[in-house]
Design a protein around this motif. Structure first.
Motif, PDB file in Angstrom:
ATOM      1  N   ASP A  62       0.789  -1.229   0.000  1.00 47.60           N
ATOM      2  CA  ASP A  62       0.000   0.000   0.000  1.00 47.60           C
ATOM      3  C   ASP A  62       0.823   1.281   0.000  1.00 47.60           C
ATOM      4  OD1 ASP A  62      -2.377  -1.495   0.045  1.00 47.60           O
ATOM      5  OD2 ASP A  62      -2.211  -1.743   2.219  1.00 47.60           O
ATOM      6  N   VAL A  63       2.134   1.176   0.005  1.00 52.66           N
ATOM      7  CA  VAL A  63       3.008   2.352   0.010  1.00 52.66           C
ATOM      8  C   VAL A  63       3.456   2.643  -1.419  1.00 52.66           C
ATOM      9  CG1 VAL A  63       5.216   3.251   0.849  1.00 52.66           C
ATOM     10  CG2 VAL A  63       3.761   1.909   2.377  1.00 52.66           C
ATOM     11  N   GLY A  64       3.391   3.910  -1.819  1.00 56.58           N
ATOM     12  CA  GLY A  64       3.801   4.301  -3.158  1.00 56.58           C
ATOM     13  C   GLY A  64       5.319   4.327  -3.299  1.00 56.58           C
ATOM     14  N   ILE A  65       5.800   3.827  -4.433  1.00 54.61           N
ATOM     15  CA  ILE A  65       7.236   3.840  -4.706  1.00 54.61           C
ATOM     16  C   ILE A  65       7.477   4.598  -6.007  1.00 54.61           C
ATOM     17  CG2 ILE A  65       9.294   2.468  -5.192  1.00 54.61           C
ATOM     18  CD1 ILE A  65       8.051   0.166  -3.648  1.00 54.61           C
ATOM     19  N   GLY A  66       8.263   5.651  -5.914  1.00 54.16           N
ATOM     20  CA  GLY A  66       8.715   6.374  -7.091  1.00 54.16           C
ATOM     21  C   GLY A  66      10.142   5.943  -7.391  1.00 54.16           C
ATOM     22  N   ILE A  67      10.425   5.673  -8.653  1.00 53.31           N
ATOM     23  CA  ILE A  67      11.753   5.206  -9.039  1.00 53.31           C
ATOM     24  C   ILE A  67      12.382   6.254  -9.950  1.00 53.31           C
ATOM     25  CG2 ILE A  67      13.077   3.331 -10.057  1.00 53.31           C
ATOM     26  CD1 ILE A  67      10.531   1.581  -9.629  1.00 53.31           C
ATOM     27  N   ASP A  68      13.539   6.772  -9.543  1.00 54.39           N
ATOM     28  CA  ASP A  68      14.228   7.812 -10.304  1.00 54.39           C
ATOM     29  C   ASP A  68      15.440   7.204 -10.987  1.00 54.39           C
ATOM     30  OD1 ASP A  68      15.346  10.139 -11.280  1.00 54.39           O
ATOM     31  OD2 ASP A  68      14.798  11.292  -9.497  1.00 54.39           O
ATOM     32  N   PHE A  69      15.502   7.350 -12.291  1.00 54.42           N
ATOM     33  CA  PHE A  69      16.620   6.792 -13.045  1.00 54.42           C
ATOM     34  C   PHE A  69      17.650   7.858 -13.430  1.00 54.42           C
ATOM     35  CE2 PHE A  69      13.161   3.759 -13.710  1.00 54.42           C
ATOM     36  CZ  PHE A  69      13.791   2.618 -13.243  1.00 54.42           C
ATOM     37  N   HIS A  70      17.363   9.137 -13.155  1.00 53.48           N
ATOM     38  CA  HIS A  70      18.322  10.221 -13.349  1.00 53.48           C
ATOM     39  C   HIS A  70      18.946  10.227 -14.745  1.00 53.48           C
ATOM     40  CE1 HIS A  70      18.115  11.145  -9.094  1.00 53.48           C
ATOM     41  NE2 HIS A  70      18.357   9.890  -8.822  1.00 53.48           N
ATOM     42  N   GLY A  71      18.219   9.806 -15.749  1.00 47.36           N
ATOM     43  CA  GLY A  71      18.764   9.778 -17.097  1.00 47.36           C
ATOM     44  C   GLY A  71      19.842   8.730 -17.296  1.00 47.36           C
ATOM     45  N   ARG A  72      19.911   7.759 -16.402  1.00 45.02           N
ATOM     46  CA  ARG A  72      20.970   6.748 -16.463  1.00 45.02           C
ATOM     47  C   ARG A  72      20.640   5.586 -17.396  1.00 45.02           C
ATOM     48  NH1 ARG A  72      21.806   6.055  -9.919  1.00 45.02           N
ATOM     49  NH2 ARG A  72      22.846   8.032  -9.547  1.00 45.02           N
ATOM     50  N   VAL A  73      19.406   5.533 -17.902  1.00 44.82           N
ATOM     51  CA  VAL A  73      18.977   4.391 -18.697  1.00 44.82           C
ATOM     52  C   VAL A  73      18.567   4.869 -20.092  1.00 44.82           C
ATOM     53  CG1 VAL A  73      17.408   2.427 -18.828  1.00 44.82           C
ATOM     54  CG2 VAL A  73      18.140   3.269 -16.587  1.00 44.82           C
ATOM     55  N   HIS A  74      19.234   4.354 -21.116  1.00 44.29           N
ATOM     56  CA  HIS A  74      18.894   4.696 -22.492  1.00 44.29           C
ATOM     57  C   HIS A  74      17.659   3.920 -22.944  1.00 44.29           C
ATOM     58  CE1 HIS A  74      22.662   6.879 -23.126  1.00 44.29           C
ATOM     59  NE2 HIS A  74      23.223   5.946 -22.377  1.00 44.29           N
ATOM     60  N   ARG A  75      17.030   4.398 -23.998  1.00 44.01           N
ATOM     61  CA  ARG A  75      15.764   3.842 -24.467  1.00 44.01           C
ATOM     62  C   ARG A  75      15.769   2.323 -24.672  1.00 44.01           C
ATOM     63  NH1 ARG A  75      13.757   6.891 -29.384  1.00 44.01           N
ATOM     64  NH2 ARG A  75      13.899   8.541 -27.851  1.00 44.01           N
ATOM     65  N   PRO A  76      16.764   1.723 -25.330  1.00 42.73           N
ATOM     66  CA  PRO A  76      16.706   0.266 -25.531  1.00 42.73           C
ATOM     67  C   PRO A  76      16.656  -0.517 -24.216  1.00 42.73           C
ATOM     68  CG  PRO A  76      18.362   1.230 -26.962  1.00 42.73           C
ATOM     69  CD  PRO A  76      17.913   2.309 -26.038  1.00 42.73           C
ATOM     70  N   MET A  77      17.440  -0.081 -23.220  1.00 39.65           N
ATOM     71  CA  MET A  77      17.435  -0.782 -21.933  1.00 39.65           C
ATOM     72  C   MET A  77      16.189  -0.421 -21.127  1.00 39.65           C
ATOM     73  SD  MET A  77      19.966  -2.752 -22.105  1.00 39.65           S
ATOM     74  CE  MET A  77      19.951  -3.402 -20.442  1.00 39.65           C
ATOM     75  N   ALA A  78      15.675   0.790 -21.313  1.00 43.95           N
ATOM     76  CA  ALA A  78      14.483   1.204 -20.575  1.00 43.95           C
ATOM     77  C   ALA A  78      13.284   0.325 -20.927  1.00 43.95           C
ATOM     78  CB  ALA A  78      14.169   2.670 -20.866  1.00 43.95           C
ATOM     79  N   LYS A  79      13.169  -0.054 -22.203  1.00 47.39           N
ATOM     80  CA  LYS A  79      12.040  -0.898 -22.614  1.00 47.39           C
ATOM     81  C   LYS A  79      12.090  -2.240 -21.855  1.00 47.39           C
ATOM     82  CE  LYS A  79      11.504   0.942 -27.270  1.00 47.39           C
ATOM     83  NZ  LYS A  79      11.647   0.667 -28.710  1.00 47.39           N
ATOM     84  N   ALA A  80      13.258  -2.827 -21.791  1.00 44.05           N
ATOM     85  CA  ALA A  80      13.388  -4.122 -21.101  1.00 44.05           C
ATOM     86  C   ALA A  80      13.188  -3.930 -19.597  1.00 44.05           C
ATOM     87  CB  ALA A  80      14.753  -4.730 -21.384  1.00 44.05           C
ATOM     88  N   LEU A  81      13.758  -2.865 -19.047  1.00 42.26           N
ATOM     89  CA  LEU A  81      13.654  -2.627 -17.602  1.00 42.26           C
ATOM     90  C   LEU A  81      12.209  -2.379 -17.185  1.00 42.26           C
ATOM     91  CD1 LEU A  81      14.949  -2.153 -14.865  1.00 42.26           C
ATOM     92  CD2 LEU A  81      15.502   0.177 -15.589  1.00 42.26           C
ATOM     93  N   LEU A  82      11.503  -1.559 -17.930  1.00 44.83           N
ATOM     94  CA  LEU A  82      10.101  -1.281 -17.583  1.00 44.83           C
ATOM     95  C   LEU A  82       9.244  -2.542 -17.657  1.00 44.83           C
ATOM     96  CD1 LEU A  82       9.622   2.182 -19.313  1.00 44.83           C
ATOM     97  CD2 LEU A  82       9.742   1.702 -16.856  1.00 44.83           C
ATOM     98  N   ARG A  83       9.501  -3.360 -18.652  1.00 45.07           N
ATOM     99  CA  ARG A  83       8.765  -4.613 -18.773  1.00 45.07           C
ATOM    100  C   ARG A  83       8.962  -5.469 -17.524  1.00 45.07           C
ATOM    101  NH1 ARG A  83      10.208  -5.653 -23.623  1.00 45.07           N
ATOM    102  NH2 ARG A  83      12.093  -6.803 -23.054  1.00 45.07           N
ATOM    103  N   GLU A  84      10.202  -5.563 -17.069  1.00 44.36           N
ATOM    104  CA  GLU A  84      10.511  -6.416 -15.900  1.00 44.36           C
ATOM    105  C   GLU A  84       9.966  -5.810 -14.609  1.00 44.36           C
ATOM    106  OE1 GLU A  84      11.841  -9.474 -15.962  1.00 44.36           O
ATOM    107  OE2 GLU A  84      11.805  -9.287 -18.140  1.00 44.36           O
ATOM    108  N   LEU A  85      10.040  -4.499 -14.488  1.00 41.00           N
ATOM    109  CA  LEU A  85       9.507  -3.858 -13.278  1.00 41.00           C
ATOM    110  C   LEU A  85       7.998  -4.001 -13.213  1.00 41.00           C
ATOM    111  CD1 LEU A  85      11.680  -0.616 -13.067  1.00 41.00           C
ATOM    112  CD2 LEU A  85      11.629  -2.502 -11.419  1.00 41.00           C
TER     113      LEU A  85
END
Length: 200
Positions: free
Chosen positions: A177-200
């Protein structure tokens, strides 16, 4: 009423604050900063003071247009952060002078309360769960954390697994029930972001 001075303060580790003063003793505060570029934005604020000293601080839109349009070059994160902090200070000054909260000048309040979150870090995975739990014990119902170290444009799946494990540790520590915000600080490029978001 005329603007007489723009004073700035750099506050470690990364903040910059601005106070605009007038000949009638009224003042306003703003925060013109980009993380890691406080000195650069501070210089831009002082360069813009040439346009502002002697002006009526109540003419906020007029002053914004002067700051934005008077120079040959426009836009960019440094200039716009300087203008934003000055804009904040001018609205604060006007609200103080008129004796009303700034939200009254901008159309009125839009909510009676607002959910707050706190920062818990996340660079050290072993501390994420404990940090998140401590924030919840203080009464926060949401927190923000680092998601991952720097990733290459195409990187190993191991880093994705580590990021997922880091977020899972936080979730396990605080429950569903607790909200989690995840900050990537621009550390993840688009190709890896697609895979990371899918897994998260």
């Amino acid at each position: 009423m005329k603007i007489t001075k723009l004073k700035t303060w750099q506050v470690p580790p990364r903040w910059l604050f601005l106070k605009i003063e007038t000949d009638e003793g009224c003042y306003g505060w703003g925060e013109p900063v980009i993380e890691g570029r406080a000195a650069t934005v501070e210089a831009a604020v002082h360069e813009l003071s040439d346009y502002l000293i002697g002006q009526d601080p109540h003419r906020i839109e007029h002053l914004w247009n002067i700051m934005y349009r008077a120079g040959f070059y426009r836009g960019g994160p440094i200039l716009m952060s300087a203008i934003a902090g000055i804009d904040q200070a001018l609205w604060d000054l006007k609200g103080r002078d008129l004796g009303v909260p700034v939200h009254q000048l901008l159309g009125g309040a839009v909510r009676d309360k607002m959910r707050m979150y706190a920062w818990t870090g996340g660079d050290r995975p072993s501390d994420v769960g404990a940090g998140a739990k401590a924030l919840v014990e203080k009464g926060f119902t949401a927190f923000k954390m680092n998601g991952t170290p720097e990733m290459q444009i195409v990187d190993s799946h191991r880093k994705i697994d580590e990021a997922v494990a880091r977020v899972a540790e936080a979730r396990n520590a605080v429950g569903p029930d607790v909200g989690i915000g995840i900050d990537f600080h621009g550390r993840v490029h688009r190709p890896m972001a697609k895979a990371l978001l899918r897994e998260l």
